[in-house]
Design an enzyme around this catalytic site. Structure first.
Site, PDB file in Angstrom:
ATOM      1  CB  CYS B 164       6.214 -10.885   1.861  1.00 47.99           C
ATOM      2  SG  CYS B 164       7.231 -12.009   1.033  1.00 47.99           S
ATOM      3  CG  HIS B 296       3.334  -6.608  -1.642  1.00 44.41           C
ATOM      4  ND1 HIS B 296       4.070  -6.680  -0.590  1.00 44.41           N
ATOM      5  CD2 HIS B 296       3.722  -7.961  -2.275  1.00 44.41           C
ATOM      6  CE1 HIS B 296       4.698  -7.730  -0.457  1.00 44.41           C
ATOM      7  NE2 HIS B 296       4.643  -8.630  -1.483  1.00 44.41           N
ATOM      8  CD  GLU B 307       0.037  -3.969  -4.622  1.00 40.62           C
ATOM      9  OE1 GLU B 307       1.289  -4.301  -5.156  1.00 40.62           O
ATOM     10  OE2 GLU B 307       0.093  -3.325  -3.728  1.00 40.62           O
ATOM     11  CE  LYS B 328       8.025  -5.558  -0.995  1.00 37.75           C
ATOM     12  NZ  LYS B 328       6.622  -4.590  -0.687  1.00 37.75           N
ATOM     13  CG  HIS B 333      10.224  -8.248  -1.335  1.00 40.44           C
ATOM     14  ND1 HIS B 333       9.540  -7.862   0.208  1.00 40.44           N
ATOM     15  CD2 HIS B 333       9.304  -8.865  -1.604  1.00 40.44           C
ATOM     16  CE1 HIS B 333       8.512  -8.535   0.501  1.00 40.44           C
ATOM     17  NE2 HIS B 333       8.277  -9.126  -0.825  1.00 40.44           N
ATOM     18  CG  PHE B 392       6.089 -16.301  -2.016  1.00 41.43           C
ATOM     19  CD1 PHE B 392       5.492 -15.641  -3.124  1.00 41.43           C
ATOM     20  CD2 PHE B 392       7.361 -16.675  -2.221  1.00 41.43           C
ATOM     21  CE1 PHE B 392       6.243 -15.320  -4.029  1.00 41.43           C
ATOM     22  CE2 PHE B 392       8.284 -16.383  -3.112  1.00 41.43           C
ATOM     23  CZ  PHE B 392       7.640 -15.754  -4.410  1.00 41.43           C
TER      24      PHE B 392
END
Lengths: 89, 406
Positions: B164, B296, B307, B328, B333, B392
């Site tokens: 990502c 994010h 975050e 998002k 995403h 990830f």
């Protein structure tokens, strides 16, 4: 010798969580057993494969579920499967 | 230090074809998330919603021979790249620009749809044959290769892979080459389309996907919602852009990266904070100068509080004056394309002095205690922004941008 659903579920948890099966109590959460969320997902997957069921989607907080909660969910899914089979017969 | 500016942008996403429809949807907090259209109409899906690009007709963009070479990821990349290049008004045939232009494009998995089609032939149909162009469609460097072929850019070209964070890592890699003098211009961005049955099943199995919609940072968030798309940008050295009289959209002033070196999926506030700090230091920006962070913000239980904590760690008291939003909820995403789509938000905020909101926001979560600009855009002066991407694998990449100096 047939194991109860609870025994089978606990065994799967024990294998993945690398904990002694005797340590697992019905009220233990996966978090209590120091099982990280990634392992929890694998446990759910193994349970699904083992019983050939699909576990319901819930709030994605498996680690706060108790072992007994998992057993209960498995029993419900198995009952649902039996109903379906009965309906088809 | 050689300064880097952005002179063109293009995008394609669930919001439609073009950076403009994407930015308008972001600004209005208008969600493109809709009931999932599964790749196999008979499949019973646990995944219920997605942000899919609909009505995209590749034959309107590519002739038959060309199309045979292109996975959906490459198709989307090329459409976005054409838009970016047209906006920049840059001519790669002029002087030695072609060989001084780098092409770096991120993707999480590469040609997933092309791979899946051939797997179906092998495993489902028991066919001994797969399409002879399978490899060139699947390879994760295909989007970068096709962009270099289309525009004749013969400088350094390759794909970048970091799940990502792929887009941001690609942009950072190109920025490093521009700064070091290996290139004077770059075509950069990211692309992703994972809507194969196998891809969706893998996401379902991970149980991180929401069944209602994507609600970043709010109490009722239930996970991420998959999106797809591509975003492409033209980067140039400031002198180069000025010399040809190009309109400058924004300046890329700093980049920051880090690895959590911890858990493969659980995010780390320390890792995220390190990447943010590195971007600020690289940009020589005091934290107080940042007005807005495009987060994010995946809407997973784990990402959003982590975050938020990372932002607090870096910004201290200024965290309470910062606007932080995740777009998002609008475009989903888009994984390897996420950073590229979200750079459109960062640039839009700088150009229009408006903070795009966090869409689908219901109630605040005590674990997420920042100003997420819920549901409605906010007009305010925006001088400097950050755009976060965390992957990830614990890989973090942050961009710092500023409005162009006059």
């Amino acid at each position: 010798m047939s194991e109860s659903v609870q025994e089978q579920v606990f065994k799967i948890i024990a294998e993945h969580g690398k904990v002694d099966v005797g340590q697992i109590k019905p009220e233990s959460t996966l978090k209590d057993l120091n099982i990280a969320s990634l392992e929890a997902i694998e446990i759910i997957f193994d349970i699904e494969e083992h019983f050939d069921i699909t576990m319901p989607d819930r709030d994605p907080d498996f680690d706060t579920d108790s072992a007994q909660g998992l057993v209960h969910a498995v029993n419900e899914a198995l009952a649902g499967k039996q109903d379906e089979a009965g309906g088809n017969a | 230090m050689r300064r880097i500016v952005i002179t063109g942008m293009g995008a394609i996403s669930a919001c439609g074809t073009g950076a403009a429809p994407l930015w308008e949807a972001m600004r209005e907090g208008r969600s493109a998330i809709a009931p999932l259209v599964p790749p196999d109409p008979d499949a019973v899906m646990r995944m219920k919603v997605a942000a899919q690009l609909k009505g995209f007709d590749p034959t309107a963009h590519f002739d038959g021979t060309r199309l045979g070479l292109l996975d959906r990821t490459a198709q989307m990349t090329l459409v976005a790249a054409r838009e970016a290049v047209a906006q920049a008004g840059i001519d790669f045939t002029s002087g030695n620009l072609a060989r001084r232009t780098a092409t770096v494009i991120g993707t999480g998995v590469g040609g997933e749809i092309a791979r899946d089609e051939q797997c179906r032939k092998i495993y489902r149909d028991n066919s001994p044959r797969v399409h002879p162009l399978s490899i060139v469609r699947m390879m994760p460097n295909a989007p970068a290769s096709h962009v270099s072929i289309e525009f004749g850019t013969t400088g350094p070209a390759f794909g970048v892979v970091s799940a990502c964070a792929s887009s941001n890592h690609a942009i950072i890699q190109a920025a490093a080459m521009l700064r070091s003098g290996q290139a004077d211009a770059a075509l950069v961005g990211g692309t992703e389309s994972c809507f194969s049955l196998a891809g969706l099943r893998a996401w379902e199995a991970m149980r991180v996907v929401a069944d209602d919609t994507c609600r970043p940072f709010c109490k009722q968030r239930r996970g991420l919602v998959l999106g797809e798309g591509a975003g492409m940008f033209v980067l140039e050295i400031l002198e180069h852009a000025r010399a040809r009289g190009a309109a400058i959209l924004a300046e890329l002033v700093g980049v920051g990266m880090s690895a959590d070196a911890g858990d493969i999926v659980a995010p780390s506030a320390d890792g995220a904070a390190a990447a943010i700090r590195n971007a600020l230091e690289d940009a020589e920006l005091a934290p107080e100068r940042i007005c807005y962070i495009n987060a994010h913000g995946t809407a997973t239980p784990a990402n959003d509080p982590t975050e938020s904590k990372a932002i607090r760690m870096v910004f201290g008291e200024h965290a309470d004056r910062l606007a932080v939003s995740s777009t998002k909820g609008v475009h989903g995403h888009a994984l390897g394309a996420a950073g590229a789509l979200e750079l459109v938000a960062a640039i839009g905020a700088l150009r229009e002095d408006v903070i795009p909101p966090t869409a689908n926001f219901l109630d605040p979560d005590p674990a997420c205690d920042l100003d997420y600009v819920p549901n409605t855009a906010r007009e305010q002066r925006v001088d400097a922004v950050l755009s976060n991407s965390f992957a990830f694998g614990g890989l973090n990449a942050v961009l710092a941008l500023r409005r162009p100096a006059l």
